[in-house]
Design an enzyme around this catalytic site. Structure first.
Site, PDB file in Angstrom:
ATOM      1  CB  CYS A   2      -0.873   0.013   1.247  1.00  0.00           C
ATOM      2  SG  CYS A   2      -1.945  -1.414   1.343  1.00  0.00           S
ATOM      3  NE  ARG A  27       3.501   1.968  -3.214  1.00  0.00           N
ATOM      4  CZ  ARG A  27       4.431   1.734  -2.295  1.00  0.00           C
ATOM      5  NH1 ARG A  27       5.554   2.383  -2.326  1.00  0.00           N
ATOM      6  NH2 ARG A  27       4.236   0.851  -1.360  1.00  0.00           N
ATOM      7  CD1 TRP A  74      -2.256  -3.096  -5.585  1.00  0.00           C
ATOM      8  CD2 TRP A  74      -1.630  -4.910  -4.457  1.00  0.00           C
ATOM      9  NE1 TRP A  74      -2.053  -4.095  -6.483  1.00  0.00           N
ATOM     10  CE2 TRP A  74      -1.674  -5.214  -5.836  1.00  0.00           C
ATOM     11  CE3 TRP A  74      -1.280  -5.914  -3.555  1.00  0.00           C
ATOM     12  CZ2 TRP A  74      -1.370  -6.484  -6.322  1.00  0.00           C
ATOM     13  CZ3 TRP A  74      -0.980  -7.174  -4.045  1.00  0.00           C
ATOM     14  CH2 TRP A  74      -1.025  -7.440  -5.420  1.00  0.00           C
ATOM     15  CG  ASN A  98       2.753  -0.674   3.185  1.00  0.00           C
ATOM     16  OD1 ASN A  98       2.241  -1.713   2.749  1.00  0.00           O
ATOM     17  ND2 ASN A  98       3.860  -0.158   2.699  1.00  0.00           N
ATOM     18  N   GLY A  99       1.379  -3.213   5.257  1.00  0.00           N
ATOM     19  CA  GLY A  99       1.990  -4.424   5.822  1.00  0.00           C
ATOM     20  C   GLY A  99       0.931  -5.457   6.143  1.00  0.00           C
ATOM     21  CD  GLU A 481      10.280 -17.686 -15.009  1.00  0.00           C
ATOM     22  OE1 GLU A 481       9.439 -18.073 -15.837  1.00  0.00           O
ATOM     23  OE2 GLU A 481      10.364 -16.498 -14.646  1.00  0.00           O
ATOM     24  CE  LYS A 485      10.811 -13.749 -16.640  1.00  0.00           C
ATOM     25  NZ  LYS A 485       9.633 -14.035 -15.877  1.00  0.00           N
ATOM     26  CD  GLU A 488       8.769 -12.839 -20.117  1.00  0.00           C
ATOM     27  OE1 GLU A 488       9.387 -13.305 -19.142  1.00  0.00           O
ATOM     28  OE2 GLU A 488       7.639 -12.370 -20.014  1.00  0.00           O
ATOM     29  CG  HIS A 504      16.983 -38.593 -25.662  1.00  0.00           C
ATOM     30  ND1 HIS A 504      17.233 -39.918 -25.947  1.00  0.00           N
ATOM     31  CD2 HIS A 504      17.019 -38.480 -24.308  1.00  0.00           C
ATOM     32  CE1 HIS A 504      17.377 -40.593 -24.820  1.00  0.00           C
ATOM     33  NE2 HIS A 504      17.257 -39.739 -23.809  1.00  0.00           N
ATOM     34  CE  LYS A 601       3.142  -7.739 -13.898  1.00  0.00           C
ATOM     35  NZ  LYS A 601       4.320  -8.599 -13.836  1.00  0.00           N
TER      36      LYS A 601
HETATM   37  C1  F6R Z   1       6.414 -13.826 -17.796  1.00  0.00           C
HETATM   38  C2  F6R Z   1       5.060 -13.428 -17.474  1.00  0.00           C
HETATM   39  C3  F6R Z   1       3.939 -14.185 -18.102  1.00  0.00           C
HETATM   40  C4  F6R Z   1       2.854 -14.467 -17.053  1.00  0.00           C
HETATM   41  C5  F6R Z   1       1.627 -15.119 -17.715  1.00  0.00           C
HETATM   42  C6  F6R Z   1       0.580 -15.481 -16.685  1.00  0.00           C
HETATM   43  O1  F6R Z   1       7.358 -13.025 -17.182  1.00  0.00           O
HETATM   44  O2  F6R Z   1       4.841 -12.507 -16.736  1.00  0.00           O
HETATM   45  O3  F6R Z   1       4.370 -15.351 -18.688  1.00  0.00           O
HETATM   46  O4  F6R Z   1       3.390 -15.302 -16.077  1.00  0.00           O
HETATM   47  O5  F6R Z   1       1.071 -14.235 -18.641  1.00  0.00           O
HETATM   48  O6  F6R Z   1       0.170 -14.383 -15.973  1.00  0.00           O
HETATM   49  P1  F6R Z   1      -0.596 -14.519 -14.600  1.00  0.00           P
HETATM   50  O7  F6R Z   1       0.305 -15.147 -13.620  1.00  0.00           O
HETATM   51  O8  F6R Z   1      -0.963 -13.107 -14.237  1.00  0.00           O
HETATM   52  O9  F6R Z   1      -1.809 -15.364 -14.877  1.00  0.00           O
END
Ligand code: F6R
Length: 606
Positions: A2, A27, A74, A98-99, A481, A485, A488, A504, A601
């Protein structure tokens, strides 16, 4: 999580507070509120949604005074709503928080017995009432101190009292709080971005400290012993933009560095170490049904999918429940065979991913029990699952997921112990996993201190166009993962593979221009991973190995060490260097790492 702003001084508090709230908007938040002491009484107004909604509701003549508090919420405890928005009030006391308060339910019960009535679902309102209760027999400052001694958890609080129009009390324990020092005025906030346009003279409170502010003066004391402290003021030379990122160059780097805290917040108040058990409030309504579950399907997308894959290894090994993991986009169009003894665990940071939501609906139609692991309180997935566990990781601003992922892994560890202890897992094993889990935040701090050497390795490999990311068992999903990363953030081709699969087929691609990042902790499959490394080296492939500290059984081009932990927890530690590698390769290539091209996002369309 928050955002907090507070003001005491010669000027109209409302103007500074609203400006501060707007500066904290980056934020992410779901509601906001403001309280102003007009010299006689405290006026409070709250609103759901944007700060501009709040601003429109305020009558400037009514909200005029030299002392005030404001907050962007939040949600953590209770959905986004006017009732749950801050500031919270109890009698003469008004505060913002906040917390997370761990023992708020216990305290709430005690206060209800004493006749207190609550209007919100929050842990924060409980603190206001506790201070009010103490204030019946003690003056304001002492009441705050004595109330805090009863509270367990993380908090930054700013508190005002109707009878003290010239006093603002702020306290800090594990949640950030900064005091901006102006000319006959103080602005306090949860981060410097709300302050920096007024003053660059600041004072950071440390944990377990309390400050008492008047319009012209301040005193800092310890909460426990009421001892006055001398605190060094600091001068910040941050721009507005840098202040938002707490001095880091990007949100992604800030969020990577947030992980010791976000993991702490994921496990806070959820561990019963005496019994080697896990306390998950969100699962209480389905506790009995979970005992008869004989199959789990984890459904998610992207990074959350890889968290699910680690979960599969954890749950099968330690809880003994057959587990499968499905991409949500596939699950929704298959004909999944589910029954009432199947639990579908849905993992989503945002709680809004369209494919995951559709998969959840399909699982519900088929009569499965649905459980969410979600970061955003009140999101669609959180609302539609039968039960759930919130991450409490705080808003993730950078598009690429970092702290939400390690938070998901921490929650999956808790879920594993929870389910395991319902079945055959011994108390000793429960305690063992949970005590090692509690050590992770400090082990991650240690890895983050090695950032400089990881940056050097990233620079060395920044021009390569192809990478393999390899791992086995618990770290196969982490290899995937890591590859995701770097794709991306650095826009480079990378493939995550189980190390044992190289022979293989994929090994045909290996040559001196195709490096491999190999996750090789000293675990039950270390020797096997070593064989894959040797095969790659024999074909002139360069290897960057990430392994357990003090491991001397590796001879590769570059090595990154991580501290020792239990095998089940190695994925969380292994993730940190991979996030840093992706970040530094991305920045080396000059990319806007917080907003990578073609990505959003929250993927709310199919
Ligand atoms: C990768 C990333 C995406 C999300 C995916 C699922 O860095 O952010 O691959 O992980 O779009 O998103 P959520 O977890 O919000 O359902």
């Amino acid at each position: 999580m928050c955002g907090i702003v507070g003001y005491i001084g010669k000027n109209n508090a409302r103007i500074t507070l609203i400006e501060g709230l707007k500066r904290l908007e980056y934020r992410g938040y779901d509601s906001s509120g403001i309280s102003i002491h007009n010299g006689n009484e405290i006026k409070t107004i709250k609103s759901v949604g944007k700060v501009s909604n709040l601003e429109e509701k305020i009558n400037p003549d009514e909200f005029r005074g030299n002392l005030g508090l404001a907050h962007t919420r939040w949600a953590t405890h209770g959905k986004p709503s006017i009732e749950n928005a801050h500031p919270h009030n109890a009698g003469d006391i008004t505060l913002v928080h906040n917390g997370i308060i761990e023992n708020y339910q216990e305290i709430k019960k005690y206060l209800i017995k004493k006749g207190h009535e609550f209007i919100s679902d929050t842990d924060s309102e409980v603190v206001a009432h506790l201070i009010q209760e103490e204030n019946k027999t003690k003056e304001f400052e002492e009441a705050v101190r004595d109330a805090l001694k009863k509270i367990k958890g993380a908090y930054a609080l700013a508190i005002i009292h109707k009878n003290y129009p010239e006093k603002l009390i702020v306290v800090k324990n594990s949640s950030p709080l900064v005091i901006g020092i102006g000319e006959d005025e103080f602005i306090i906030a949860s981060d410097a971005s709300a302050i920096i346009s007024y003053t660059n003279r600041v004072l950071y409170l440390d944990d377990n400290e309390l400050a008492i502010l008047s319009p012209t003066n301040y005193t800092v004391k310890t909460i426990s012993s009421n001892k006055s402290l001398y605190k060094e003021e600091q001068e910040l030379d941050w721009s507005d933009e840098q202040a938002k990122k707490e001095g880091f160059d990007h949100f992604m780097l800030k969020e990577i560095h947030d992980q010791p805290h976000s993991i702490q917040d994921a496990i806070r108040g959820r561990i019963d170490m005496d019994n080697g058990m896990v306390l998950l409030g969100g699962l209480i309504p389905i506790e009995e049904r979970l005992r008869s579950i004989n199959r789990i399907i984890i459904v998610s997308c992207g990074t959350s999918y890889y968290a699910g894959l680690v979960g599969e290894y954890m749950i099968e090994e330690y809880a003994g429940i057959p587990t499968e993991v499905e991409y949500a986009s596939e699950f929704r169009y298959r004909k999944p065979l589910l029954d009432k003894n199947t639990a579908v665990v849905v993992i989503s940071q945002s709680g809004e991913t369209a494919d995951t939501l559709a998969a959840l609906k399909e699982a519900k139609n088929k009569g499965a029990l649905t459980i969410g692991i979600v970061n955003v309180v009140g999101s669609s997935i959180a609302r539609q699952t039968d039960a759930g566990i919130y991450n409490h990781a705080g808003p993730e601003i950078s598009v690429a997921s970092t702290k939400a992922f390690t938070s998901q892994l921490s929650i999956l560890t808790l879920l594993t112990v929870y389910l395991g202890r319902q079945r055959d897992m011994s108390m000793v094993m429960g305690k063992r996993i949970l005590s090692e889990l509690q050590k992770l935040p400090s082990l991650i701090e240690k890895i983050l201190k090695e950032e400089g050497s990881i940056q050097k390795i990233a620079k060395k490999y920044a021009d390569f166009e192809n990478f393999f990311y390899l791992g086995r068992k618990y770290n196969f999903p982490i290899a995937c993962e890591g590859a995701l990363k770097i794709k991306e953030i650095a826009y480079t081709h990378a493939e995550g593979y189980p190390a044992g699969e190289m022979k293989h087929g994929p090994i045909a691609l290996i040559d001196k221009n195709f490096p491999s990042i190999v996750l090789a902790p000293k675990d039950s499959v270390f020797e096997k991973t070593l064989s894959a490394i040797e095969e790659i080296k024999a074909r002139e492939g360069k290897v960057v190995a990430i392994t357990t500290e003090k491991n001397k059984d590796l001879s590769v081009e570059d090595t990154i060490f991580v501290p020792k932990t239990l095998e089940i927890l190695t994925p969380i530690l292994m993730t940190i260097p991979l996030q840093l590698l992706a970040y530094f390769v991305g920045t080396e290539r000059g990319h806007d790492v917080d907003k990578p091209k073609n990505l959003a996002k929250s993927v709310t369309v199919e």
